[in-house]
Design a protein around this motif. Structure first.
Motif, PDB file in Angstrom:
ATOM      1  N   ARG A 215       0.835  -1.199   0.000  1.00  0.00           N
ATOM      2  CA  ARG A 215       0.000   0.000   0.000  1.00  0.00           C
ATOM      3  C   ARG A 215       0.872   1.252   0.000  1.00  0.00           C
ATOM      4  N   ILE A 216       1.866   1.269   0.898  1.00  0.00           N
ATOM      5  CA  ILE A 216       2.724   2.447   1.012  1.00  0.00           C
ATOM      6  C   ILE A 216       3.544   2.644  -0.254  1.00  0.00           C
ATOM      7  N   SER A 217       4.191   1.583  -0.739  1.00  0.00           N
ATOM      8  CA  SER A 217       5.057   1.708  -1.911  1.00  0.00           C
ATOM      9  C   SER A 217       4.279   2.116  -3.152  1.00  0.00           C
ATOM     10  N   LEU A 218       3.122   1.492  -3.381  1.00  0.00           N
ATOM     11  CA  LEU A 218       2.321   1.842  -4.555  1.00  0.00           C
ATOM     12  C   LEU A 218       1.752   3.257  -4.434  1.00  0.00           C
ATOM     13  N   THR A 219       1.370   3.657  -3.216  1.00  0.00           N
ATOM     14  CA  THR A 219       0.865   5.015  -3.020  1.00  0.00           C
ATOM     15  C   THR A 219       1.954   6.038  -3.269  1.00  0.00           C
ATOM     16  N   VAL A 220       3.163   5.755  -2.768  1.00  0.00           N
ATOM     17  CA  VAL A 220       4.297   6.646  -3.043  1.00  0.00           C
ATOM     18  C   VAL A 220       4.517   6.758  -4.554  1.00  0.00           C
ATOM     19  N   GLY A 221       4.490   5.609  -5.242  1.00  0.00           N
ATOM     20  CA  GLY A 221       4.703   5.630  -6.684  1.00  0.00           C
ATOM     21  C   GLY A 221       3.662   6.452  -7.418  1.00  0.00           C
ATOM     22  N   LEU A 222       2.396   6.291  -7.064  1.00  0.00           N
ATOM     23  CA  LEU A 222       1.318   6.986  -7.769  1.00  0.00           C
ATOM     24  C   LEU A 222       1.275   8.476  -7.423  1.00  0.00           C
ATOM     25  N   VAL A 223       1.341   8.791  -6.116  1.00  0.00           N
ATOM     26  CA  VAL A 223       1.232  10.194  -5.710  1.00  0.00           C
ATOM     27  C   VAL A 223       2.451  10.990  -6.165  1.00  0.00           C
ATOM     28  N   ALA A 224       3.647  10.445  -5.953  1.00  0.00           N
ATOM     29  CA  ALA A 224       4.854  11.154  -6.370  1.00  0.00           C
ATOM     30  C   ALA A 224       4.891  11.331  -7.888  1.00  0.00           C
ATOM     31  N   THR A 225       4.439  10.330  -8.621  1.00  0.00           N
ATOM     32  CA  THR A 225       4.386  10.457 -10.081  1.00  0.00           C
ATOM     33  C   THR A 225       3.386  11.520 -10.493  1.00  0.00           C
ATOM     34  N   PHE A 226       2.243  11.582  -9.804  1.00  0.00           N
ATOM     35  CA  PHE A 226       1.252  12.634 -10.092  1.00  0.00           C
ATOM     36  C   PHE A 226       1.837  14.015  -9.846  1.00  0.00           C
ATOM     37  N   VAL A 227       2.565  14.172  -8.733  1.00  0.00           N
ATOM     38  CA  VAL A 227       3.213  15.457  -8.446  1.00  0.00           C
ATOM     39  C   VAL A 227       4.226  15.794  -9.533  1.00  0.00           C
ATOM     40  N   ALA A 228       5.039  14.801  -9.928  1.00  0.00           N
ATOM     41  CA  ALA A 228       6.040  15.026 -10.964  1.00  0.00           C
ATOM     42  C   ALA A 228       5.393  15.396 -12.295  1.00  0.00           C
ATOM     43  N   LEU A 229       4.283  14.735 -12.634  1.00  0.00           N
ATOM     44  CA  LEU A 229       3.602  15.044 -13.893  1.00  0.00           C
ATOM     45  C   LEU A 229       2.986  16.436 -13.853  1.00  0.00           C
TER      46      LEU A 229
ATOM     47  N   LEU B 269      15.728   6.758   5.937  1.00  0.00           N
ATOM     48  CA  LEU B 269      15.177   8.099   5.782  1.00  0.00           C
ATOM     49  C   LEU B 269      13.779   8.095   5.189  1.00  0.00           C
ATOM     50  N   GLY B 270      13.234   6.939   4.928  1.00  0.00           N
ATOM     51  CA  GLY B 270      11.919   6.848   4.317  1.00  0.00           C
ATOM     52  C   GLY B 270      10.834   6.577   5.342  1.00  0.00           C
ATOM     53  N   VAL B 271      10.067   5.539   5.087  1.00  0.00           N
ATOM     54  CA  VAL B 271       8.967   5.159   5.980  1.00  0.00           C
ATOM     55  C   VAL B 271       9.543   4.697   7.313  1.00  0.00           C
ATOM     56  N   GLN B 272       8.936   5.177   8.395  1.00  0.00           N
ATOM     57  CA  GLN B 272       9.436   4.884   9.732  1.00  0.00           C
ATOM     58  C   GLN B 272       8.595   3.811  10.411  1.00  0.00           C
ATOM     59  N   PRO B 273       9.209   2.928  11.239  1.00  0.00           N
ATOM     60  CA  PRO B 273       8.461   1.915  11.989  1.00  0.00           C
ATOM     61  C   PRO B 273       7.435   2.594  12.909  1.00  0.00           C
ATOM     62  N   PRO B 274       6.294   1.923  13.204  1.00  0.00           N
ATOM     63  CA  PRO B 274       5.988   0.531  12.825  1.00  0.00           C
ATOM     64  C   PRO B 274       5.426   0.376  11.417  1.00  0.00           C
ATOM     65  N   MET B 275       5.296   1.490  10.669  1.00  0.00           N
ATOM     66  CA  MET B 275       4.839   1.386   9.294  1.00  0.00           C
ATOM     67  C   MET B 275       5.897   0.663   8.472  1.00  0.00           C
ATOM     68  N   SER B 276       5.469   0.109   7.374  1.00  0.00           N
ATOM     69  CA  SER B 276       6.418  -0.624   6.531  1.00  0.00           C
ATOM     70  C   SER B 276       6.140  -0.331   5.064  1.00  0.00           C
ATOM     71  N   SER B 277       7.181  -0.442   4.286  1.00  0.00           N
ATOM     72  CA  SER B 277       7.063  -0.405   2.830  1.00  0.00           C
ATOM     73  C   SER B 277       7.940  -1.525   2.315  1.00  0.00           C
ATOM     74  N   TRP B 278       7.905  -1.754   1.022  1.00  0.00           N
ATOM     75  CA  TRP B 278       8.755  -2.807   0.476  1.00  0.00           C
ATOM     76  C   TRP B 278      10.228  -2.462   0.679  1.00  0.00           C
ATOM     77  N   GLY B 279      10.557  -1.184   0.649  1.00  0.00           N
ATOM     78  CA  GLY B 279      11.929  -0.786   0.895  1.00  0.00           C
ATOM     79  C   GLY B 279      12.365  -1.090   2.323  1.00  0.00           C
ATOM     80  N   VAL B 280      11.491  -0.832   3.293  1.00  0.00           N
ATOM     81  CA  VAL B 280      11.794  -1.129   4.691  1.00  0.00           C
ATOM     82  C   VAL B 280      11.963  -2.627   4.895  1.00  0.00           C
ATOM     83  N   LEU B 281      11.065  -3.415   4.298  1.00  0.00           N
ATOM     84  CA  LEU B 281      11.150  -4.865   4.445  1.00  0.00           C
ATOM     85  C   LEU B 281      12.425  -5.420   3.814  1.00  0.00           C
ATOM     86  N   ILE B 282      12.808  -4.875   2.670  1.00  0.00           N
ATOM     87  CA  ILE B 282      14.045  -5.320   2.031  1.00  0.00           C
ATOM     88  C   ILE B 282      15.251  -4.946   2.897  1.00  0.00           C
ATOM     89  N   LYS B 283      15.205  -3.760   3.483  1.00  0.00           N
ATOM     90  CA  LYS B 283      16.295  -3.338   4.374  1.00  0.00           C
ATOM     91  C   LYS B 283      16.411  -4.300   5.564  1.00  0.00           C
TER      92      LYS B 283
END
Length: 301
Positions: A99-113, A242-256
């Motif tokens: 949810r977090i990773s896909l939301t970051v991708g969509l919202v940040a892309t919308f801002v960039a566009l 520097l990204g999503v902080q615990p206890p929240m998680s993203s795919w980047g946090v899980l990979i870390k």
């Protein structure tokens, strides 16, 4: 000379099945996209992942529920992807992190566009000194390291999940601005733009009602290729802490977290990394398919 009777002359009216039906650019693009198996596969995978991430956590175990006695456990019937070192269900955390990773991708892309399309369209339409100054600003920003710029924004304004969306989007608009500027330069001398000017339409209306809708093809293609770039940047920032902080998680946090314990608990890295990679591949397959489908130079089948 033998005369022809009216009955022997060809009819001026043709049957409906004898008429060649026209098709629009978008219908032709959709037809070509459907023939691209990799693009269809990518779109299907993204749809399934989006539905799982959106509704899966409602039925799965809590991503925050800890069981220290259970600890890190390999995949089993009770925990399909295993558990982490705190006994939290990895399947739930992967879905919530999606949810977090896909939301970051969509919202940040919308801002960039939003920034890139507006900036590039204005620069291309006005041209001259305005175009030179605006594009030199883009060149200067290109020289700055994107990651350092995002890190400075996060440090200066604080580690806020919503700020992360806009901070990433604010550094990903430069290429879109160049693409849109080039497209606007190629169409601003066309007849329909000259007709809009002769009718007295304002510059804002010409840019947003006539130019941008006619360059949506390249914009859509680049948007699908920006989403994986944004998700990779978020994963990198989360990997640095520097990204999503615990206890929240993203795919980047899980990979870390998985990378730190990969020698003992392989599943903590394999499953989040595999799903993240599958998502990036699917987005790139879809982007490549859209690029080919929206190419107006492609021949009609």
């Amino acid at each position: 000379m033998r005369s022809l009777s009216p009955a022997s002359l060809p009819s001026a009216e043709l049957a409906p099945d004898q008429l060649e039906q026209g098709s629009s650019l978008w219908s032709d693009a959709l037809h070509r996209l459907r023939k691209n198996r990799l693009a269809v596969f990518g779109a299907g995978v993204l749809l399934v992942l989006a539905l799982l991430c959106a509704f899966g956590p409602l039925f799965a175990q809590s991503y925050q529920e800890q069981n220290l006695e259970l600890g890190a456990m390999a995949p089993s019937a009770a925990h399909w992807l295993g558990t982490d070192t705190l006994g939290r269900d990895l399947f739930s955390r992967v879905l919530y992190g999606g949810r977090i990773s896909l939301t970051v991708g969509l919202v940040a892309t919308f801002v960039a566009l939003t920034i890139g399309v507006t900036y590039g369209a204005v620069a291309g339409y006005f041209g001259g000194k305005t175009d030179i100054v605006m594009m030199r600003i883009v060149d200067i920003l290109y020289a700055l390291p994107f990651t350092i710029f995002v890190i400075l924004l996060m440090v200066f304004f604080g580690r806020n999940i919503f700020l992360l969306f806009f901070a990433i989007g604010a550094v990903e608009w430069l290429t879109m601005a160049r693409i849109v500027r080039g497209q606007v330069l190629s169409i601003k001398k066309m007849e329909f733009i000259e007709a809009a000017r002769s009718l007295g339409f304002g510059k804002r209306r010409i840019i947003f009602r006539h130019m941008i809708p006619n360059i949506l093809g390249p914009i859509i293609v680049y948007a699908t290729l920006t989403i994986p770039a944004v998700m990779l940047l978020e994963a990198f920032l989360s990997f640095l802490g520097l990204g999503v902080q615990p206890p929240m998680s993203s795919w980047g946090v899980l990979i870390k977290d998985g990378a730190e314990k990969m020698e003992e608990f392989w599943w903590l890295l394999v499953f989040p990394g595999g799903i993240f990679s599958l998502t990036l591949f699917s987005l790139n397959f879809l982007g490549d398919g859209l690029r080919d489908a929206l190419d107006v130079r492609s021949s009609k089948d």
